[in-house]
Design an enzyme around this catalytic site. Structure first.
Site, PDB file in Angstrom:
ATOM      1  CE  LYS A  26     -60.505 -21.446 -78.468  1.00  0.00           C
ATOM      2  NZ  LYS A  26     -61.679 -20.792 -79.008  1.00  0.00           N
ATOM      3  CE  LYS A  60     -64.581 -26.938 -73.859  1.00  0.00           C
ATOM      4  NZ  LYS A  60     -65.047 -26.173 -74.973  1.00  0.00           N
ATOM      5  CE  LYS A  83     -64.250 -29.864 -82.799  1.00  0.00           C
ATOM      6  NZ  LYS A  83     -64.962 -29.257 -83.890  1.00  0.00           N
TER       7      LYS A  83
END
Ligand code: TRP
Length: 387
Positions: free
Chosen positions: A146, A252, A255
């Protein structure tokens, strides 16, 4: 009395979904949770739920609610780590709540709540952070991923930790990595430990966070010489944690990856997405190895189809007769079988604001009961005591 917060329409809905019997349900519920193990899990409110959430979490939630003392929440404080638009954050919380209910989580069986409705979580987050190392947080995979996204730098490599740390510290204000992102695992550990949950059904991507939770629990217990926090384990009915792939050939479903099939996608959109999934040129020789994009389609088929259908397509791959177009059509149909009942219920549930409010108010009350007890004891243990 037992159904005081359900209106007639929703009683009918749940009676239909869950063989719900309003007359004796609540007392049964109480008996069942008296000495049951505590299950807890949550999903971040960052948009609609997708197939990854369904297979990694939601499907198990529904199966677990008949067996354990289940607590399912919407992690809106975790969503704040990526600085969402306030309107969108609120809409997303509501949407996920409706999707939980539409998927069959029954508020008469499980406690459903919103993370920020339990202020004890915020206080315990402060307390637990005193026993969490910034080094271990910085080494967490989800943080590295992130933080890299925030800074606009490519995927992690093993050998560039030092350069990465310098970039974080020296980042300009418009590309900063906020402290909430770093302490994400502390907050998640608090969600779990404040409810003293022992079973935490999550997908594979959350296993490192669970490992940290166990480590923090052990550390707290040993520092204060107490046997206070139990160590939670992942739970997937004996199977390995599920990783649901995306449609873009690798990685994977997520979003932020933009490769999602949403539970509320209408049939046309869903079919279009599946038909556009990345494939390869097809097997040239019998029994060829399977490339990642095709393996991903097979994984999705395994999740949504019957073993016979999976075998049929795997055999067709092995003898080179497979047509990816057919495989995708099949896949889209089978996914729709899973999502359609949920999609069809969501809007009705969303429209009933009163009902939604009652569900989360009741959930917050129950969640706060245990949370405030844990927090009060934790303060005592740590020496924060009243005169
Ligand atoms: N981190 C989880 C996710 O992204 C969401 C989450 C927050 C969670 N707190 C939790 C899951 C506690 C299980 C238990 O999916």
């Amino acid at each position: 009395m037992c159904v005081f917060f359900l209106n007639k329409k929703n009683i009918a809905t749940f009676a239909h979904i869950n063989n719900f019997n309003p007359t004796n349900h609540f007392s049964e519920h109480l008996n069942r949770i008296m000495d049951k193990e505590i299950v807890l899990s949550g999903i971040r409110s960052t948009g609609n739920l997708h197939l990854g959430n369904y297979y990694g979490a939601l499907r198990n939630f529904v199966r677990l609610q008949d067996i354990y003392d289940c607590n399912f929440f919407i992690a809106d404080l975790h969503a704040l780590t990526t600085n969402p638009d306030p309107q969108q954050l609120h809409a997303s919380v509501k949407q996920i709540l409706a999707e939980y209910l539409a998927a069959g989580i029954d508020p008469e069986k499980a406690t459903i709540f919103i993370q920020s409705d339990v202020p004890e979580v915020a206080e315990m987050y402060l307390l637990l952070n005193m026993h969490v190392g910034i080094g271990e947080l910085m080494r967490t995979t989800s943080f590295k991923d992130k933080a890299r996204k925030c800074l606009g730098i490519g995927p992690a490599k093993d050998d560039d930790d030092e350069a990465f740390e310098k970039q974080i510290i020296g980042a300009e204000t418009n590309k900063r990595v906020n402290a909430g992102l770093l302490t994400y695992p502390t907050l998640m550990a608090v969600d779990i430990l404040i409810q003293k949950a022992t079973k935490v059904p999550v997908g594979k991507d959350q296993e490192q966070h669970l490992e940290l939770t166990r480590r923090f629990a052990r550390r707290f217990n040993s520092f204060y010489g107490v046997d206070f926090f139990p160590e939670p384990q992942n739970f997937n009915f004996g199977a390995a944690a599920v990783k649901v792939p995306g449609l873009d050939g690798s990685g994977k479903m997520g979003k932020s990856e933009g490769n999602c099939i949403y539970l509320v996608d209408n049939p046309k959109t869903l079919k279009k997405k599946v038909m556009r999934a990345v494939t390869d040129e097809g097997p040239k020789e019998p029994n060829s190895p399977v490339s990642e994009p095709i393996a991903n389609l097979f994984s999705l088929l395994e999740l949504t189809s019957t073993p016979e259908i999976v075998k049929q397509y795997k055999d067709a791959y092995a003898d080179c007769s497979i047509r990816y177009g057919d495989l995708k059509k099949q896949l889209a149909e089978d996914i729709l079988k899973v999502t359609t009942p949920i999609r069809e219920r969501v809007n009705d549930i969303l429209a009933d604001e009163d009902y939604l409010r009652k569900v989360v108010n009741r959930g917050a009350e129950k969640a706060r009961e245990r949370a405030s007890k844990t927090l009060a004891e934790m303060r005592q243990i740590m020496g924060i005591r009243r005169f």
